[in-house]
Design a protein around this motif. Structure first.
Motif, PDB file in Angstrom:
ATOM      1  N   TRP A  85       0.816  -1.224   0.000  1.00 35.15           N
ATOM      2  CA  TRP A  85       0.000   0.000   0.000  1.00 35.15           C
ATOM      3  C   TRP A  85       0.847   1.269   0.000  1.00 35.15           C
ATOM      4  N   HIS A  86       2.164   1.144   0.142  1.00 34.29           N
ATOM      5  CA  HIS A  86       3.043   2.313   0.173  1.00 34.29           C
ATOM      6  C   HIS A  86       3.907   2.427  -1.076  1.00 34.29           C
ATOM      7  N   LEU A  87       3.675   1.593  -2.073  1.00 32.49           N
ATOM      8  CA  LEU A  87       4.508   1.626  -3.281  1.00 32.49           C
ATOM      9  C   LEU A  87       4.362   2.924  -4.065  1.00 32.49           C
ATOM     10  N   LEU A  88       3.182   3.509  -4.049  1.00 33.90           N
ATOM     11  CA  LEU A  88       2.941   4.713  -4.846  1.00 33.90           C
ATOM     12  C   LEU A  88       3.083   6.001  -4.043  1.00 33.90           C
ATOM     13  N   ASP A  89       3.540   5.912  -2.797  1.00 33.65           N
ATOM     14  CA  ASP A  89       3.757   7.116  -1.991  1.00 33.65           C
ATOM     15  C   ASP A  89       4.887   7.944  -2.591  1.00 33.65           C
ATOM     16  N   LYS A  90       4.757   9.253  -2.500  1.00 35.17           N
ATOM     17  CA  LYS A  90       5.796  10.154  -3.003  1.00 35.17           C
ATOM     18  C   LYS A  90       6.989  10.123  -2.063  1.00 35.17           C
ATOM     19  N   ARG A  91       8.185  10.012  -2.634  1.00 38.47           N
ATOM     20  CA  ARG A  91       9.402  10.046  -1.826  1.00 38.47           C
ATOM     21  C   ARG A  91      10.071  11.397  -2.032  1.00 38.47           C
ATOM     22  N   PRO A  92      10.739  11.946  -1.010  1.00 34.27           N
ATOM     23  CA  PRO A  92      11.329  13.278  -1.131  1.00 34.27           C
ATOM     24  C   PRO A  92      12.482  13.297  -2.135  1.00 34.27           C
ATOM     25  N   ALA A  93      12.629  14.421  -2.814  1.00 34.33           N
ATOM     26  CA  ALA A  93      13.701  14.598  -3.783  1.00 34.33           C
ATOM     27  C   ALA A  93      15.022  14.865  -3.065  1.00 34.33           C
ATOM     28  N   LEU A  94      16.114  14.859  -3.809  1.00 34.81           N
ATOM     29  CA  LEU A  94      17.437  15.071  -3.231  1.00 34.81           C
ATOM     30  C   LEU A  94      17.541  16.446  -2.583  1.00 34.81           C
ATOM     31  N   VAL A 102      20.686  15.040   8.621  1.00 38.89           N
ATOM     32  CA  VAL A 102      21.040  13.680   8.223  1.00 38.89           C
ATOM     33  C   VAL A 102      20.979  12.732   9.419  1.00 38.89           C
ATOM     34  N   GLU A 103      21.275  13.224  10.603  1.00 45.81           N
ATOM     35  CA  GLU A 103      21.327  12.362  11.785  1.00 45.81           C
ATOM     36  C   GLU A 103      19.949  11.879  12.229  1.00 45.81           C
ATOM     37  N   THR A 104      18.897  12.586  11.802  1.00 45.19           N
ATOM     38  CA  THR A 104      17.550  12.201  12.234  1.00 45.19           C
ATOM     39  C   THR A 104      16.792  11.387  11.191  1.00 45.19           C
ATOM     40  N   LEU A 105      17.389  11.153  10.042  1.00 40.26           N
ATOM     41  CA  LEU A 105      16.700  10.410   8.978  1.00 40.26           C
ATOM     42  C   LEU A 105      16.649   8.918   9.298  1.00 40.26           C
ATOM     43  N   PRO A 106      15.544   8.243   8.979  1.00 42.25           N
ATOM     44  CA  PRO A 106      15.496   6.782   9.127  1.00 42.25           C
ATOM     45  C   PRO A 106      16.476   6.120   8.154  1.00 42.25           C
ATOM     46  N   TYR A 107      16.814   4.863   8.454  1.00 35.82           N
ATOM     47  CA  TYR A 107      17.834   4.164   7.684  1.00 35.82           C
ATOM     48  C   TYR A 107      17.507   4.094   6.189  1.00 35.82           C
ATOM     49  N   PHE A 113      19.187   8.762   0.280  1.00 40.69           N
ATOM     50  CA  PHE A 113      19.903  10.031   0.198  1.00 40.69           C
ATOM     51  C   PHE A 113      21.335   9.819  -0.282  1.00 40.69           C
ATOM     52  N   VAL A 114      22.023   8.837   0.271  1.00 41.09           N
ATOM     53  CA  VAL A 114      23.409   8.552  -0.137  1.00 41.09           C
ATOM     54  C   VAL A 114      23.457   8.153  -1.607  1.00 41.09           C
ATOM     55  N   LYS A 115      22.504   7.336  -2.028  1.00 35.55           N
ATOM     56  CA  LYS A 115      22.472   6.906  -3.434  1.00 35.55           C
ATOM     57  C   LYS A 115      22.259   8.090  -4.368  1.00 35.55           C
ATOM     58  N   LEU A 116      21.292   8.946  -4.057  1.00 34.21           N
ATOM     59  CA  LEU A 116      21.005  10.102  -4.911  1.00 34.21           C
ATOM     60  C   LEU A 116      22.151  11.104  -4.891  1.00 34.21           C
ATOM     61  N   ASP A 117      22.769  11.281  -3.726  1.00 33.10           N
ATOM     62  CA  ASP A 117      23.885  12.223  -3.622  1.00 33.10           C
ATOM     63  C   ASP A 117      25.086  11.726  -4.428  1.00 33.10           C
ATOM     64  N   ASN A 118      25.387  10.440  -4.347  1.00 35.76           N
ATOM     65  CA  ASN A 118      26.484   9.865  -5.142  1.00 35.76           C
ATOM     66  C   ASN A 118      26.208  10.011  -6.629  1.00 35.76           C
ATOM     67  N   ARG A 119      24.973   9.763  -7.024  1.00 36.08           N
ATOM     68  CA  ARG A 119      24.607   9.885  -8.444  1.00 36.08           C
ATOM     69  C   ARG A 119      24.797  11.325  -8.932  1.00 36.08           C
ATOM     70  N   ALA A 120      24.368  12.304  -8.129  1.00 33.24           N
ATOM     71  CA  ALA A 120      24.515  13.711  -8.506  1.00 33.24           C
ATOM     72  C   ALA A 120      25.988  14.106  -8.566  1.00 33.24           C
ATOM     73  N   ARG A 121      26.797  13.599  -7.614  1.00 30.60           N
ATOM     74  CA  ARG A 121      28.221  13.915  -7.604  1.00 30.60           C
ATOM     75  C   ARG A 121      28.923  13.329  -8.828  1.00 30.60           C
TER      76      ARG A 121
END
Length: 132
Positions: A85-94, A102-107, A113-121
């Motif tokens: 039921w959560h597959l179509l939920d919107k996920r936040p952009a980079l 960053v310290e308060t984000l869930p795993y 975030f790390v994946k998107l940041d690496n891709r952008a870098r």
């Protein structure tokens, strides 16, 4: 003089003929299509379904992938896993993730975030190298 005029007139005419012949043309679509012809839609609209409303509401029509199989029956919502039921939920952009602490984000969000940041870098490094 007349001969030169005739030769140049032939050259002009032949150039015009070549331009007309080599010009791409398209068929006019104004006429009606013949009955039984290939291509374009000849019907007025989509055909009405021959399935009853009861069958539509209890089965997943068109989900069968086997030649001899049948369409699967729909189950109650409690029978499906919670993650479905959560597959179509919107996920936040980079950009939104960068604004958060960053310290308060869930795993799972931190992993994304790390994946998107690496891709952008990597994209940034590639564009810098392409310019040099």
């Amino acid at each position: 003089m007349t001969m030169g005029y005739t030769v140049s007139l032939k050259n002009i005419i032949s150039k015009k003929v070549v331009q007309l012949v080599s010009c791409r043309t398209f068929a006019a679509g104004g006429g009606k299509a013949k009955k039984g012809s290939k291509g374009g839609a000849t019907g007025v609209g989509p055909k009405a379904s021959t399935l009853s409303k009861e069958v539509k509401s209890t089965t997943t029509v068109g989900a069968n992938i086997l030649k001899d199989g049948v369409d699967p029956k729909l189950l109650p919502d409690s029978e499906y896993p919670d993650w479905l039921w959560h597959l179509l939920d919107k996920r936040p952009a980079l950009s939104e993730l960068r604004r958060k602490n960053v310290e308060t984000l869930p795993y799972e969000v931190l992993k994304r975030f790390v994946k998107l940041d690496n891709r952008a870098r990597i994209k940034e490094n590639n564009s810098v190298r392409a310019k040099n």
